[in-house]
Enzyme design. Structure first.
Site, PDB file in Angstrom:
ATOM      1  N   ASP A 164      15.527  14.793  -4.287  1.00  0.00           N
ATOM      2  CA  ASP A 164      16.378  15.583  -3.173  1.00  0.00           C
ATOM      3  C   ASP A 164      16.503  14.794  -1.772  1.00  0.00           C
ATOM      4  O   ASP A 164      16.866  15.327  -1.224  1.00  0.00           O
ATOM      5  CB  ASP A 164      15.476  17.118  -3.012  1.00  0.00           C
ATOM      6  CG  ASP A 164      14.206  16.774  -2.303  1.00  0.00           C
ATOM      7  OD1 ASP A 164      14.086  17.377  -1.271  1.00  0.00           O
ATOM      8  OD2 ASP A 164      13.480  15.945  -2.788  1.00  0.00           O
ATOM      9  N   PHE A 173      11.676  12.666 -12.586  1.00  0.00           N
ATOM     10  CA  PHE A 173      12.002  13.626 -11.629  1.00  0.00           C
ATOM     11  C   PHE A 173      10.952  13.412 -10.537  1.00  0.00           C
ATOM     12  O   PHE A 173       9.926  12.999 -10.578  1.00  0.00           O
ATOM     13  CB  PHE A 173      11.610  14.998 -12.436  1.00  0.00           C
ATOM     14  CG  PHE A 173      12.157  15.504 -13.466  1.00  0.00           C
ATOM     15  CD1 PHE A 173      13.329  16.159 -13.428  1.00  0.00           C
ATOM     16  CD2 PHE A 173      11.477  15.083 -14.819  1.00  0.00           C
ATOM     17  CE1 PHE A 173      14.102  16.447 -14.829  1.00  0.00           C
ATOM     18  CE2 PHE A 173      12.365  15.548 -16.112  1.00  0.00           C
ATOM     19  CZ  PHE A 173      13.382  16.095 -15.979  1.00  0.00           C
ATOM     20  N   ASP A 174      11.433  13.845  -9.165  1.00  0.00           N
ATOM     21  CA  ASP A 174      10.820  14.038  -7.988  1.00  0.00           C
ATOM     22  C   ASP A 174      10.118  15.409  -8.085  1.00  0.00           C
ATOM     23  O   ASP A 174      10.499  16.190  -9.124  1.00  0.00           O
ATOM     24  CB  ASP A 174      11.575  13.937  -6.781  1.00  0.00           C
ATOM     25  CG  ASP A 174      10.918  14.328  -5.424  1.00  0.00           C
ATOM     26  OD1 ASP A 174       9.860  13.933  -5.332  1.00  0.00           O
ATOM     27  OD2 ASP A 174      11.894  14.894  -4.870  1.00  0.00           O
ATOM     28  N   GLY A 175       9.159  15.637  -7.410  1.00  0.00           N
ATOM     29  CA  GLY A 175       8.501  17.007  -7.436  1.00  0.00           C
ATOM     30  C   GLY A 175       8.950  17.752  -6.636  1.00  0.00           C
ATOM     31  O   GLY A 175       9.675  18.572  -7.025  1.00  0.00           O
TER      32      GLY A 175
END
Length: 312
Positions: free
Chosen positions: A293, A178-180
């Site tokens: 994103d 996951f990106d943050g």
């Protein structure tokens, strides 16, 4: 609300309880490589596409971007059931398709050919097929159609856009990255960064250090994944989760770690990249899926052959 045109139950697999399971819906173009067929559909229309699919119904479709992720989720189910045959907190996969049931036979045959544990095939004729996701209790939706993904996100469902690419199927366990900001967390700090630059964002983070960040679009999925992950010890877990963020560990890492702790979300490894490209670290992790994103990060991951999903 109209019922989906047709839902085909896959009698070859044990049906899951959707009120307990982690339900993942994938579109046919996310799980199989249908780029040639999609081109035919756009150029020659629905009837020609349906004819082609029916004529080739016994020819398995090649795997698509989300294929390895679904296979790895199946591996997790096997491990869970080995330790507790009555466990209901499992992955439950359903395929959502705009095909008619007739042209969808090839999709069902392809899934069976690869031994994929897909519970249901939903053939929907509506323009917006995402209206059926809530009734199936879907926690994650993967699609190759941007409008679908945006509609699902608006409905409050963790969703991401899958780009078709050649994927090397990584080995087990299931690895999810996951990106943050704007993925696990809200985009509040991103907005400060846009308006006030890096220095402003760093000051904001320091001031807000004790306040957990808001929820991002993939938090609900990550929390359910974390719940399944907690059934296993660190060394025996069939799931590994990672945070790979553009934040710097020194200036902006503390709040991210405190937020995860506040949520009770255990992440196996966290990488604070301080703006450096994510591709090399992703190539090392070899995840089954990477959520971000930023399109530039998705493109960097694709170059490394990492299955990627964009959260718009």
């Amino acid at each position: 609300m109209a019922e989906p045109e047709s839902t085909v139950i896959n009698t070859d697999v044990k049906q899951k309880d959707p009120s307990e399971a982690l339900v993942i819906a994938v579109t046919t173009r996310a799980i199989f490589n249908l780029e040639e067929e999609h081109k035919l559909y756009l150029e020659k229309g629905k009837e020609e596409y349906a004819r082609h699919q029916q004529a080739n119904q016994d020819k398995p479709l090649p795997p698509g971007t989300a294929f390895a992720f679904i296979q790895a989720a199946q591996y997790v189910n096997e491990k869970i059931l080995e330790s507790n045959p009555s466990e209901k907190d499992l992955f439950d996969i359903l395929v959502l398709s705009n095909n008619s049931p007739e042209s969808g036979v090839r999709i069902i045959n392809s899934a069976k050919h690869y031994g994929l544990e897909i519970s249901k095939f939903c053939f929907v004729s509506d323009e917006d097929s995402t209206q059926y996701l809530k009734s199936h209790r879907v926690k994650l939706f993967l699609s190759a159609d941007r409008i679908d993904v945006c509609n699902a996100l608006r409905r409050g469902i963790s969703s991401a856009l899958v780009f078709q690419q050649e994927v090397q199927a990584p080995s087990t366990p299931l690895r999810v990255v996951f990106d943050g900001d704007a993925v696990l967390f809200s985009n509040e700090t991103d907005q400060v960064f846009q308006e006030q630059g890096l220095e402003g964002a760093v000051q904001y983070e320091r001031a807000m250090e004790a306040v957990p960040m808001g929820e991002g679009p993939l938090k609900a999925f990550a929390m359910h994944l974390g719940k399944i992950r907690k059934r296993f010890s660190q060394e025996n877990s069939p799931i590994r989760t990672y945070l790979v963020t553009a934040r710097s560990g020194r200036d902006m890492g503390i709040r991210a770690i405190k937020t995860l702790r506040d949520w009770g979300l255990a992440i196996d490894e966290a990488f604070f990249m301080d703006g450096a490209p994510k591709g090399p670290i992703l190539a090392q992790i070899q995840p089954h899926i990477f959520f971000d994103d930023g399109l530039h990060n998705i493109q960097g991951a694709q170059v490394m052959g990492v299955p990627s999903a964009w959260v718009p």
